[in-house]
Motif scaffolding. Structure first.
Motif, short mmCIF file in Angstrom:
data_model
loop_
_atom_site.label_atom_id
_atom_site.label_comp_id
_atom_site.label_asym_id
_atom_site.label_seq_id
_atom_site.Cartn_x
_atom_site.Cartn_y
_atom_site.Cartn_z
N GLN A 182 0.86 -1.18 0.00
CA GLN A 182 0.00 0.00 0.00
C GLN A 182 0.90 1.23 0.00
O GLN A 182 1.81 1.35 0.83
N VAL A 183 0.64 2.13 -0.95
CA VAL A 183 1.49 3.30 -1.14
C VAL A 183 0.66 4.56 -0.98
O VAL A 183 -0.27 4.80 -1.75
N GLN A 184 1.00 5.37 0.00
CA GLN A 184 0.33 6.65 0.19
C GLN A 184 0.90 7.68 -0.79
O GLN A 184 2.11 7.86 -0.86
N THR A 185 0.04 8.31 -1.55
CA THR A 185 0.44 9.39 -2.45
C THR A 185 -0.40 10.62 -2.14
O THR A 185 -1.35 10.56 -1.35
N TYR A 190 -2.65 3.89 -3.24
CA TYR A 190 -2.56 2.88 -4.29
C TYR A 190 -2.11 1.56 -3.68
O TYR A 190 -1.47 1.53 -2.62
N VAL A 191 -2.40 0.46 -4.38
CA VAL A 191 -1.96 -0.86 -3.95
C VAL A 191 -1.21 -1.52 -5.10
O VAL A 191 -1.76 -1.69 -6.20
N ILE A 192 0.04 -1.89 -4.86
CA ILE A 192 0.81 -2.68 -5.82
C ILE A 192 0.58 -4.14 -5.46
O ILE A 192 0.93 -4.59 -4.37
N THR A 193 -0.04 -4.88 -6.38
CA THR A 193 -0.55 -6.21 -6.04
C THR A 193 0.36 -7.37 -6.45
O THR A 193 0.14 -8.50 -6.01
N GLY A 194 1.37 -7.13 -7.28
CA GLY A 194 2.12 -8.26 -7.84
C GLY A 194 1.19 -9.11 -8.68
O GLY A 194 0.50 -8.59 -9.56
N ASP A 195 1.14 -10.41 -8.39
CA ASP A 195 0.24 -11.30 -9.12
C ASP A 195 -0.96 -11.70 -8.25
O ASP A 195 -1.60 -12.74 -8.50
N MET A 196 -1.27 -10.91 -7.26
CA MET A 196 -2.46 -11.10 -6.44
C MET A 196 -3.36 -9.88 -6.57
O MET A 196 -3.53 -9.12 -5.60
N PRO A 197 -4.01 -9.66 -7.71
CA PRO A 197 -4.04 -10.55 -8.88
C PRO A 197 -3.06 -10.10 -9.97
O PRO A 197 -2.46 -9.02 -9.87
N HIS A 198 -2.96 -10.93 -11.03
CA HIS A 198 -2.18 -10.56 -12.22
C HIS A 198 -2.80 -9.35 -12.92
O HIS A 198 -2.08 -8.49 -13.44
N LEU A 199 -4.14 -9.32 -12.99
CA LEU A 199 -4.88 -8.32 -13.74
C LEU A 199 -6.00 -7.75 -12.89
O LEU A 199 -6.61 -8.48 -12.09
N GLY A 200 -6.33 -6.49 -13.12
CA GLY A 200 -7.38 -5.84 -12.34
C GLY A 200 -8.74 -6.47 -12.52
O GLY A 200 -9.58 -6.41 -11.61
N CYS A 201 -8.99 -7.09 -13.68
CA CYS A 201 -10.31 -7.68 -13.91
C CYS A 201 -10.56 -8.88 -13.00
O CYS A 201 -11.70 -9.32 -12.87
N SER A 202 -9.53 -9.41 -12.35
CA SER A 202 -9.76 -10.48 -11.38
C SER A 202 -10.38 -9.94 -10.10
O SER A 202 -11.19 -10.60 -9.47
N LEU A 203 -10.00 -8.72 -9.71
CA LEU A 203 -10.61 -8.07 -8.56
C LEU A 203 -11.97 -7.47 -8.90
O LEU A 203 -12.84 -7.35 -8.04
N PHE A 204 -12.12 -7.09 -10.17
CA PHE A 204 -13.35 -6.44 -10.63
C PHE A 204 -13.89 -7.24 -11.82
O PHE A 204 -13.74 -6.85 -12.97
#
Length: 276
Positions: A182-185, A190-204
């Motif tokens: 988790q990155v505060q800007t 923002y969240v850098i997820t690596g491959d959890m998930p690989h793609l945003g459509c897995s979360l959405f």
């Protein structure tokens, strides 16, 4: 505080041209896309941090990498991406790893003077992989030796708040020791997820569009209701842990919106490049 607001840069490390269905439980197997290898550069005016170091060129054989898919990448891509930001490996204070798979830790030896951070359980998974992980060569056999030569290593055991606008969160499922950051800007978290998930459509899973590397937008298939809240793909080793981790990740972003979740292989992240 000023140094608690970070700037994020998505770095382009190459491409893996693959059917979308590999990452999306069979949805859109007919859509072949140049998914990216990527890393993330974090800067706050005080420290420079690199998240993930790409795929090593020796994992690309005759122009093909994981799952026999066409690929380009390697250590030179990492060096070129840093050079594009006016940096060399000696400018990197800390290297953090979302996990130690061959396409995320392939350039660790490029940073002998940096502090390297990864989850304790991830290291354990790397040195004792499952047979299924060996078949897919998820972990590069060179990585344990490369890590052994590094002078500065710290292993994290679970969640850890660095107190500077960065929070490390253990998210098993794809591996034993996956880690989201988790990155505060100035814009928000923002969240850098690596491959959890690989793609945003897995979360959405109801997303019906995907931005490609050239900026065009492709239609994609929204997941049927049967899929539930997330899309779980075939390289998730622990589905129970993955659902729990996805629930945790969704609480880390500024809002429940795909724009706050920076994945390891989404093309739009490279296209936008700068965050915060």
């Amino acid at each position: 505080m000023e140094h608690n607001n970070w700037k994020i840069t998505c770095l382009f490390y190459g491409t893996l041209t693959a059917p979308k269905g590999i990452f999306c439980a069979g949805l859109d197997n007919d859509k072949i896309m140049p998914f990216v290898y990527s890393g993330y550069l974090l800067r706050n005016g005080k420290q420079t941090i690199l998240v993930d170091t790409g795929v090593h060129q020796d994992n690309i054989h005759d122009g093909k990498a994981w799952a026999g898919c066409p690929a380009v990448g390697g250590n030179q891509y990492v060096l070129d991406a840093l050079k594009g930001e006016g940096l060399t490996p000696d400018d990197i204070d800390i290297v953090m790893y979302t996990h130690l798979h061959n396409d995320h830790a392939g350039g660790c030896a490029l940073f002998p003077n940096s502090l390297h951070l990864f989850q304790k359980d991830e290291y354990a998974n790397m040195i004792n992989p499952l047979p299924s992980q060996k078949i897919r060569t998820d972990y590069d056999p060179r990585t344990p030796g490369d890590i052994a030569k590094l002078r500065h290593i710290q292993m994290i055991d679970g969640d850890f708040d660095l107190g500077n606008g960065l929070r490390l969160v253990k998210v098993p499922g794809h591996t034993l020791g996956g880690m989201a950051i988790q990155v505060q800007t100035a814009e928000g978290k923002y969240v850098i997820t690596g491959d959890m998930p690989h793609l945003g459509c897995s979360l959405f899973p109801k997303l019906d569009k995907m931005e490609l590397l050239d900026g065009t937008v492709a239609d994609i298939t929204p997941a049927p209701d049967l899929y539930g809240p997330y899309i779980i793909n075939g390289v998730i080793y622990d589905h129970y842990a993955c659902y729990d981790s996805f629930d945790k990740i969704m609480l880390l972003g500024e809002e429940r919106d795909p724009k706050w979740f920076l994945t390891g292989h989404d093309m739009w992240c490279v296209r936008k490049k700068y965050f915060g």
